[in-house]
Design an enzyme around this catalytic site. Structure first.
Site, PDB file in Angstrom:
ATOM      1  N   LYS A 267       2.266  -4.029   6.483  1.00  0.00           N
ATOM      2  CA  LYS A 267       3.207  -3.548   5.170  1.00  0.00           C
ATOM      3  C   LYS A 267       4.351  -3.512   5.072  1.00  0.00           C
ATOM      4  CE  LYS A 267      -1.203  -3.977   3.459  1.00  0.00           C
ATOM      5  NZ  LYS A 267      -1.560  -5.512   3.334  1.00  0.00           N
TER       6      LYS A 267
ATOM      7  N   TYR B 190      -1.473   0.281   9.714  1.00  0.00           N
ATOM      8  CA  TYR B 190      -1.500  -0.779   9.097  1.00  0.00           C
ATOM      9  C   TYR B 190      -0.730  -0.520   8.454  1.00  0.00           C
ATOM     10  CZ  TYR B 190      -3.669  -1.137   4.589  1.00  0.00           C
ATOM     11  OH  TYR B 190      -4.128  -1.774   2.979  1.00  0.00           O
TER      12      TYR B 190
ATOM     13  N   SER C 238       0.762  -1.464  -0.072  1.00  0.00           N
ATOM     14  CA  SER C 238      -0.012   0.182  -0.055  1.00  0.00           C
ATOM     15  C   SER C 238       1.214   1.737  -0.045  1.00  0.00           C
ATOM     16  CB  SER C 238      -0.568  -0.269   1.378  1.00  0.00           C
ATOM     17  OG  SER C 238      -1.280   1.256   1.407  1.00  0.00           O
TER      18      SER C 238
HETATM   19  N1  LIG Z   1      -8.982  -0.987  -1.348  1.00  0.00           N
HETATM   20  C1  LIG Z   1      -7.661  -0.704  -0.977  1.00  0.00           C
HETATM   21  O1  LIG Z   1      -7.355   0.892  -1.448  1.00  0.00           O
HETATM   22  C2  LIG Z   1      -5.685  -0.918  -0.661  1.00  0.00           C
HETATM   23  C3  LIG Z   1      -5.490  -0.215  -1.559  1.00  0.00           C
HETATM   24  C4  LIG Z   1      -3.620  -0.412  -0.908  1.00  0.00           C
HETATM   25  C5  LIG Z   1      -3.316  -1.540  -0.606  1.00  0.00           C
HETATM   26  N2  LIG Z   1      -4.831  -2.626  -0.336  1.00  0.00           N
HETATM   27  C6  LIG Z   1      -4.653  -3.766   0.436  1.00  0.00           C
HETATM   28  O2  LIG Z   1      -5.138  -4.806  -0.762  1.00  0.00           O
HETATM   29  C7  LIG Z   1      -5.458  -5.959   0.595  1.00  0.00           C
HETATM   30  C8  LIG Z   1      -7.223  -6.514  -0.233  1.00  0.00           C
HETATM   31  O3  LIG Z   1      -7.855  -5.496   0.685  1.00  0.00           O
HETATM   32  P1  LIG Z   1      -9.601  -4.985   0.179  1.00  0.00           P
HETATM   33  O4  LIG Z   1      -9.991  -3.857  -0.094  1.00  0.00           O
HETATM   34  O5  LIG Z   1     -10.142  -6.072  -1.044  1.00  0.00           O
HETATM   35  O6  LIG Z   1     -10.070  -5.361   1.317  1.00  0.00           O
HETATM   36  P2  LIG Z   1     -11.366  -6.518   1.780  1.00  0.00           P
HETATM   37  O7  LIG Z   1     -11.033  -6.395   2.713  1.00  0.00           O
HETATM   38  O8  LIG Z   1     -12.554  -6.642   0.952  1.00  0.00           O
HETATM   39  O9  LIG Z   1     -10.387  -8.152   1.754  1.00  0.00           O
HETATM   40  C9  LIG Z   1      -9.889  -8.759   2.706  1.00  0.00           C
HETATM   41  C10 LIG Z   1      -9.978 -10.112   1.879  1.00  0.00           C
HETATM   42  O10 LIG Z   1      -9.017 -10.712   2.866  1.00  0.00           O
HETATM   43  C11 LIG Z   1      -9.683 -11.617   3.949  1.00  0.00           C
HETATM   44  N3  LIG Z   1      -9.377 -12.163   5.177  1.00  0.00           N
HETATM   45  C12 LIG Z   1      -8.399 -11.605   5.334  1.00  0.00           C
HETATM   46  N4  LIG Z   1      -7.357 -11.986   6.947  1.00  0.00           N
HETATM   47  C13 LIG Z   1      -7.939 -13.319   6.425  1.00  0.00           C
HETATM   48  C14 LIG Z   1      -6.569 -14.718   6.387  1.00  0.00           C
HETATM   49  N5  LIG Z   1      -5.820 -13.960   7.593  1.00  0.00           N
HETATM   50  N6  LIG Z   1      -7.221 -15.818   5.502  1.00  0.00           N
HETATM   51  C15 LIG Z   1      -8.048 -15.371   5.242  1.00  0.00           C
HETATM   52  N7  LIG Z   1      -8.565 -14.680   4.668  1.00  0.00           N
HETATM   53  C16 LIG Z   1      -8.543 -13.300   5.127  1.00  0.00           C
HETATM   54  C17 LIG Z   1     -11.116 -10.893   4.317  1.00  0.00           C
HETATM   55  O11 LIG Z   1     -12.307 -12.229   4.387  1.00  0.00           O
HETATM   56  C18 LIG Z   1     -11.335 -10.651   2.583  1.00  0.00           C
HETATM   57  O12 LIG Z   1     -12.190 -11.611   1.884  1.00  0.00           O
HETATM   58  C19 LIG Z   1      -5.049  -6.168   1.408  1.00  0.00           C
HETATM   59  O13 LIG Z   1      -4.294  -6.946   1.512  1.00  0.00           O
HETATM   60  C20 LIG Z   1      -5.693  -4.293   1.837  1.00  0.00           C
HETATM   61  O14 LIG Z   1      -4.552  -3.914   2.630  1.00  0.00           O
HETATM   62  C21 LIG Z   1      -6.345  -2.000  -0.402  1.00  0.00           C
END
Ligand SMILES: NC(=O)c1ccc[n+]([C@@H]2O[C@H](COP(=O)([O-])OP(=O)(O)OC[C@H]3O[C@@H](n4cnc5c(N)ncnc54)[C@H](O)[C@@H]3O)[C@@H](O)[C@H]2O)c1
Length: 334
Positions: A147, A143, A119
């Protein structure tokens, strides 16, 4: 290049589900591991999925063996900045410990290709814009630290063990698959575009803008909104890169265009044809005035180009999803 089997952790979440769709569309086999803590069964695109956690190393090892996995895309994490400040233990456990157990399972099973959802939160408050990958990493919340710790772990593992990884630092993921099957849903929702669109649907009364006195062109924060399918495309390119023998590396994913919060609200008004009521709130501690990516490195090395380069086209896909979200998602997460 042989199409191998990919484990997608967090494949029932917002970004993971879109990547699964692209993997399957390009002929890969994608196996989802999700604990459904924030994900949705309705977002499962692959028939092959396991309910479980990355924290369960024995289970992960079994999946790697059973499905003959050769690469892992790791989306599973907790991803709420505010919650990470209130409950850092949850974040270090799930994001750091969960990743450590996953990497350990991979090492023991001889799986050595890894793509990580990092991120722009790893950078903290920028010294200069656009942010290049060599900018110092000074996260301002737990958070972002989780990362950063995982990125360090990956660098150390790649030196000591046979691990090849790509870490992708997403800027603000936005939009939805134009097919209408998938889209964004977080509970609670904290992302700007769905929050604004929920004012347009009548689900919310107004949108709070945190700070209108920043040193930006209209006083509101500037962010780089990157379409979800362009993030998916980067993952597929990263996978091919690793399969082709590419060395471990870190890449930003962003459009290189900054938009203010007011500009996002205006784009949403234009796309939806509704007027959005805005309420001015206090600045949030740790919110950088502007975050804009340099994507020069990913363009050059992975030959990635974003398809969605203007905000309105991103908002259009988000709006199409927002209008059907409650019909697609039969249950809330958790
Ligand atoms: N959304 C953004 O703008 C953004 C930006 C930068 C980074 N990210 C990263 O991208 C990734 C996905 O983000 P998102 O927005 O899709 O979030 P999200 O919450 O929609 O998806 C995360 C998924 O991981 C699952 N999960 C969490 N912990 C788990 C575990 N220990 N074992 C198995 N499953 C688990 C959750 O149930 C969910 O389905 C994350 O790592 C987040 O930090 C997101």
């Amino acid at each position: 290049m042989s199409m191998s089997n990919v484990l997608v952790t967090g494949g029932a979440g917002y970004i993971g589900s879109h990547c699964v769709r692209q993997l399957l569309g390009q002929g890969w086999r994608a196996v989802v591991l999700d604990d459904f803590s924030t994900g949705f069964k309705d977002l499962l695109i692959s028939d092959e999925w396991v309910e479980g956690s990355t924290l369960d190393k024995r289970r992960v090892k079994q999946i790697l063996r059973d499905y003959d996995i050769s690469a892992v895309m790791h989306f599973a994490a907790c991803a709420y900045v505010g919650e990470s400040v209130e409950n850092p233990e949850k974040y270090y456990e799930n994001n750091v410990q969960g990743t450590l157990r996953l990497l350990s399972a991979m090492r023991e099973e001889g799986v050595n290709q890894f793509i990580f959802s990092s991120s722009c939160a790893t950078y903290g408050v920028p010294n200069q814009l656009p942010l290049t990958e060599d900018h110092p990493l000074n996260p301002v919340n737990p958070y972002g630290f989780t990362k950063r710790v995982v990125e360090q772990m990956l660098a150390d593992f790649s030196v000591a063990y046979d691990l090849n990884y790509v870490s992708l630092r997403y800027f603000n993921a936005a939009g939805a698959d134009p097919g209408g099957q998938l889209g964004e849903c977080h509970d609670p929702e904290t992302h700007l575009i769905p929050l604004i669109l929920q004012v347009a649907t009548g689900e919310r009364e107004n949108i709070t803008v945190f700070g209108t006195d920043y040193d930006t062109k209209d006083g509101t924060c500037v962010r780089d909104y990157i379409h979800i399918n362009d993030i998916g495309k980067a993952h597929l390119l990263a996978l091919k890169y690793l399969q082709g023998g590419g060395t471990s590396d870190v890449f930003n994913i962003g459009t290189e265009v900054g938009n203010t919060v007011r500009e996002v609200i205006l784009a949403c008004e234009k796309v939806t044809g509704k007027s959005i009521t805005m309420v001015v709130g206090e600045r949030r501690p740790g919110d950088p005035p502007a975050l804009v990516a340099s994507a020069e490195k990913i363009r050059r090395i992975l030959k990635w180009e974003p398809e969605y380069t203007d905000l309105e086209s991103i908002v259009e896909t988000a709006w199409a999803w927002e209008q059907k979200r409650t019909q697609v998602l039969s249950e809330t997460a958790g």
